[in-house]
Design an enzyme around this catalytic site. Structure first.
Site, short mmCIF file in Angstrom:
data_model
loop_
_atom_site.label_atom_id
_atom_site.label_comp_id
_atom_site.label_asym_id
_atom_site.label_seq_id
_atom_site.Cartn_x
_atom_site.Cartn_y
_atom_site.Cartn_z
N TYR A 237 0.84 -1.20 0.00
CA TYR A 237 0.00 0.00 0.00
C TYR A 237 0.87 1.25 0.00
O TYR A 237 2.09 1.19 0.23
CB TYR A 237 -0.94 0.00 1.21
N ARG B 16 8.44 4.06 -4.62
CA ARG B 16 8.40 3.13 -3.49
C ARG B 16 7.39 2.02 -3.73
O ARG B 16 7.66 0.85 -3.41
CB ARG B 16 8.08 3.87 -2.19
N ARG C 140 -7.27 -20.66 -0.66
CA ARG C 140 -6.21 -20.48 0.34
C ARG C 140 -5.11 -21.50 0.16
O ARG C 140 -5.31 -22.70 0.31
CB ARG C 140 -6.79 -20.55 1.75
N LYS D 22 6.60 -1.87 1.97
CA LYS D 22 5.40 -1.30 2.59
C LYS D 22 4.21 -2.26 2.38
O LYS D 22 3.36 -2.05 1.50
CB LYS D 22 5.10 0.08 2.03
N GLU E 113 11.42 3.56 14.63
CA GLU E 113 10.53 4.61 14.13
C GLU E 113 9.23 4.56 14.92
O GLU E 113 9.06 3.72 15.81
CB GLU E 113 10.26 4.42 12.64
#
Length: 291
Positions: free
Chosen positions: A33, A52, A100, A147, A180
């Site tokens: 995302y 990114r 799955r 990310k 962070e």
């Protein structure tokens, strides 16, 4: 009136948007995302976010979903339909849906959706809201530079902070160094120097972080790439955090202990002002850079 969202290239009311229960983003957090800031109805640092995003996709061997130009036009259309001038914009890309299985077949069709929501850190024109932090162990997976939507570690850290009466978590690695915040990059200032943890797989390469550091360089501020501990934070003159939905936000306290004089520092104030000026100046290049 409901919010308009963007799902697989189609605008629709949020209550109409659906994904299959077999989507791998839901089953395995097999998704990436991006979170963008919207200022003056424009997307902040769109090109750098795309760099990114494409890197995250490549690291997970996921194929890009559409051209940057088409993605930009789709997101700008979403902003216009929701009539937002200053907000947060979320973009989510999953590998796709399949029964799955840890192993995934080739040729899956990614699911892509986006939505807008209000800012968390206050409007650009308002005085910056102080951000109180509480320390929490950093228990995230080892590839924090990608990310992904695997955010359970941050969820747990933020819950620790909430129970401590703080606004956000400051995550601490097993070696005692600061990594962070739960959803923001973090910095300290001593003797006018900005201390930034070096980029690695240990932290996310924040886009607001990246632009802020370019602004700091343009201003002639000294930036020191170094790891540091919570004790170093307590000895700092000032501290601040950066994020897409909060820009540059002062941190006056951590774990109930005051940082510096407890006020927004001069470096933080300067960086917030000049950051906002820099991103506004860049808006005219957003669409042109995609030609």
């Amino acid at each position: 009136m409901s919010r308009t969202v963007w799902l697989n290239g189609t605008y629709m009311p949020e209550e109409k948007a659906q994904l299959p229960i077999f989507d791998r983003g839901l089953l395995f957090a097999d998704a990436v995302y991006e979170g963008f800031g919207i200022l003056d109805g424009q997307i902040i640092d769109f090109h750098y976010h795309m760099q990114r995003l494409n890197r995250s996709l490549a690291e997970l061997e996921m194929r890009p979903t559409m051209s940057e130009g088409a993605l930009y036009d789709g997101l700008m259309g979403l902003i216009a339909r929701n009539g937002v001038e200053e907000a947060f914009l979320y973009l989510h890309v999953t590998r796709g849906a399949h029964d799955r299985d840890y192993l995934y077949p080739g040729g899956l069709s990614p699911n892509v959706f986006a939505f807008t929501q209000p800012l968390h850190g206050g409007l650009a024109a308002d005085p910056p809201q102080p951000l109180r932090l509480a320390s929490a162990p950093d228990i995230r997976w080892a590839r924090r530079d990608i990310k992904t939507s695997n955010l359970l570690g941050q969820v747990l850290a933020k819950e620790i902070a909430r129970k401590a009466g703080a606004d956000e978590a400051l995550m601490i690695a097993p070696d005692g160094t600061v990594t962070e915040c739960g959803a923001m990059s973090f910095f300290i200032v001593r003797n006018g120097c900005i201390y930034a943890r070096p980029l690695s797989r240990d932290i996310l390469p924040g886009i607001t972080r990246q632009t802020m550091l370019r602004v700091a360089d343009d201003l002639g501020l000294k930036v020191v790439d170094a790891t540091y501990t919570l004790d170093d934070v307590f000895r700092a003159d000032e501290a601040f955090a950066t994020g897409a939905s909060s820009y540059v936000q002062p941190v006056p306290e951590v774990d109930g202990r005051q940082i510096g004089d407890g006020e927004t520092g001069t470096v933080t104030t300067l960086l917030r002002r000049e950051y906002l000026k820099a991103v506004r100046a860049s808006f005219r290049n957003n669409r042109a850079s995609l030609q």
